[in-house]
Motif scaffolding. Structure first.
Motif, PDB file in Angstrom:
ATOM      1  N   ASN A 169      -1.512  13.781  -1.189  1.00  0.00           N
ATOM      2  CA  ASN A 169      -0.245  13.402  -0.574  1.00  0.00           C
ATOM      3  C   ASN A 169      -0.070  11.896  -0.765  1.00  0.00           C
ATOM      4  N   LEU A 170       0.899  11.512  -1.587  1.00  0.00           N
ATOM      5  CA  LEU A 170       1.110  10.116  -1.916  1.00  0.00           C
ATOM      6  C   LEU A 170       1.966   9.379  -0.886  1.00  0.00           C
ATOM      7  N   GLN A 171       2.413  10.089   0.141  1.00  0.00           N
ATOM      8  CA  GLN A 171       3.242   9.462   1.171  1.00  0.00           C
ATOM      9  C   GLN A 171       2.486   8.303   1.825  1.00  0.00           C
ATOM     10  N   THR A 172       3.101   7.138   1.874  1.00  0.00           N
ATOM     11  CA  THR A 172       2.440   5.960   2.412  1.00  0.00           C
ATOM     12  C   THR A 172       2.477   5.938   3.937  1.00  0.00           C
ATOM     13  N   GLU A 173       1.572   5.167   4.489  1.00  0.00           N
ATOM     14  CA  GLU A 173       1.613   4.862   5.910  1.00  0.00           C
ATOM     15  C   GLU A 173       2.573   3.690   6.128  1.00  0.00           C
ATOM     16  N   PHE A 174       2.907   3.428   7.388  1.00  0.00           N
ATOM     17  CA  PHE A 174       3.733   2.269   7.702  1.00  0.00           C
ATOM     18  C   PHE A 174       3.107   1.570   8.902  1.00  0.00           C
ATOM     19  N   ASN A 175       2.588   0.372   8.643  1.00  0.00           N
ATOM     20  CA  ASN A 175       1.833  -0.376   9.661  1.00  0.00           C
ATOM     21  C   ASN A 175       0.681   0.449  10.216  1.00  0.00           C
ATOM     22  N   GLY A 176       0.039   1.191   9.305  1.00  0.00           N
ATOM     23  CA  GLY A 176      -1.118   1.981   9.686  1.00  0.00           C
ATOM     24  C   GLY A 176      -0.813   3.319  10.307  1.00  0.00           C
ATOM     25  N   VAL A 177       0.484   3.658  10.474  1.00  0.00           N
ATOM     26  CA  VAL A 177       0.860   4.928  11.091  1.00  0.00           C
ATOM     27  C   VAL A 177       1.211   5.944  10.010  1.00  0.00           C
ATOM     28  N   LYS A 178       0.583   7.108  10.045  1.00  0.00           N
ATOM     29  CA  LYS A 178       0.849   8.156   9.072  1.00  0.00           C
ATOM     30  C   LYS A 178       2.129   8.905   9.418  1.00  0.00           C
ATOM     31  N   GLY A 179       2.974   9.109   8.422  1.00  0.00           N
ATOM     32  CA  GLY A 179       4.189   9.880   8.628  1.00  0.00           C
ATOM     33  C   GLY A 179       3.963  11.357   8.392  1.00  0.00           C
ATOM     34  N   LYS A 180       5.004  12.141   8.620  1.00  0.00           N
ATOM     35  CA  LYS A 180       4.913  13.592   8.443  1.00  0.00           C
ATOM     36  C   LYS A 180       5.434  14.051   7.084  1.00  0.00           C
ATOM     37  N   GLY A 181       5.970  13.131   6.311  1.00  0.00           N
ATOM     38  CA  GLY A 181       6.494  13.492   5.006  1.00  0.00           C
ATOM     39  C   GLY A 181       5.398  13.761   3.988  1.00  0.00           C
ATOM     40  N   LYS A 182       5.797  14.360   2.864  1.00  0.00           N
ATOM     41  CA  LYS A 182       4.848  14.658   1.795  1.00  0.00           C
ATOM     42  C   LYS A 182       5.465  14.316   0.440  1.00  0.00           C
ATOM     43  N   MET A 183       4.613  13.887  -0.465  1.00  0.00           N
ATOM     44  CA  MET A 183       5.034  13.678  -1.842  1.00  0.00           C
ATOM     45  C   MET A 183       3.842  13.928  -2.755  1.00  0.00           C
ATOM     46  N   LYS A 184       4.026  14.806  -3.737  1.00  0.00           N
ATOM     47  CA  LYS A 184       2.946  15.143  -4.656  1.00  0.00           C
ATOM     48  C   LYS A 184       3.485  15.216  -6.079  1.00  0.00           C
ATOM     49  N   ASN A 185       2.692  14.751  -7.029  1.00  0.00           N
ATOM     50  CA  ASN A 185       3.049  14.846  -8.443  1.00  0.00           C
ATOM     51  C   ASN A 185       2.779  16.250  -8.970  1.00  0.00           C
ATOM     52  N   GLN A 186       3.577  16.661  -9.936  1.00  0.00           N
ATOM     53  CA  GLN A 186       3.287  17.886 -10.671  1.00  0.00           C
ATOM     54  C   GLN A 186       3.911  17.766 -12.058  1.00  0.00           C
ATOM     55  N   GLY A 187       3.435  18.579 -12.988  1.00  0.00           N
ATOM     56  CA  GLY A 187       4.019  18.513 -14.321  1.00  0.00           C
ATOM     57  C   GLY A 187       3.316  19.427 -15.299  1.00  0.00           C
ATOM     58  N   PHE A 188       3.845  19.444 -16.510  1.00  0.00           N
ATOM     59  CA  PHE A 188       3.236  20.192 -17.603  1.00  0.00           C
ATOM     60  C   PHE A 188       3.500  19.416 -18.886  1.00  0.00           C
TER      61      PHE A 188
END
Length: 231
Positions: free
Chosen positions: A204-223
């Motif tokens: 999950n590449l979603q960044t933290e903000f001031n050390g707080v983890k968010g609930k969003g998600k981001m992942k790479n995919q491809g072929f």
């Protein structure tokens, strides 16, 4: 891609270390091809982000290490261009948006290469580690953040904490990526090969903000499709 040169020594050290432990029958090769990459996104509220694939390329060195019979371990060191695009729902307001990013990747696959019609079938699976080094973003019109116009293009950066971003840049996500590989192909004369590759990002590449983890998600995919040559 201004930081790419900083990571070239890492690839060279990886290859040198692998060569030192390789056996005499180990084969070194080069691989290049086309990527079609995308990003899977989920917003904080659970909505799915709508992204589309973009073309890129990959290039690097491979090492085939025989382990038993038709089975091989293949580590590699690759430069890989990835990213995504969005139409009408991009970065900032409702602009068409595109992010082209660069990764240095170390995939390690287990290969099975049985004989097939004068050559060898290639079946493989494994994992990869990647590190984002930079990139570029662009939009069809100027992007607004609040009341501030930041233009229609700029640099892409990778950070673990979103509060440390740079003005005018697009924060793609955390730099460290990892995931699973799948491939199928054909090798001719034990030297030339073509293969179809699939890659599923698990990090999950979603960044933290001031050390707080968010609930969003981001992942790479491809072929992609690769052509290979072994020395």
């Amino acid at each position: 891609m201004r930081n790419n040169k900083l990571y070239v020594p890492i690839l060279l050290l990886f290859l040198a270390a692998t060569l030192n432990i390789a056996k005499a029958q180990t084969r070194i090769g080069v691989r290049t091809g086309v990527n079609f990459s995308n990003a899977i996104m989920e917003m904080e509220n659970g909505d799915k982000g709508e992204a589309e694939s973009i073309p890129g390329f990959h290039l690097g060195l491979t090492i085939d290490i025989p382990i038993a019979g038709d089975f091989y371990v293949q580590p590699a060191a690759l430069y890989s261009a990835k990213g995504f695009k969005q139409k009408g729902k991009g970065f900032g307001y409702s602009n068409d948006f595109k992010a082209d990013v660069s990764y240095l990747e170390v995939p390690i696959n287990l290969l099975y290469k049985p004989k097939l019609v004068g050559g060898n079938l290639i079946l493989g699976a494994g994992g990869y580690l990647g590190y984002g080094t930079g990139g570029k973003w662009k939009s069809t019109s100027g992007v607004l953040i609040g009341d501030i116009q930041i233009g229609d293009s700029g640099d892409v950066i990778f950070q673990n904490d979103g509060s440390k971003g740079e003005f005018g840049t697009y924060l793609y996500g955390k730099p460290l990526d990892y995931g699973a590989n799948f491939l199928v192909g054909y090798e001719l004369f034990n030297q030339y090969s073509i293969q179809f590759n699939g890659q599923i990002g698990l990090a999950n590449l979603q960044t933290e903000f001031n050390g707080v983890k968010g609930k969003g998600k981001m992942k790479n995919q491809g072929f992609g499709i690769s052509l290979g040559y072994k020395f």
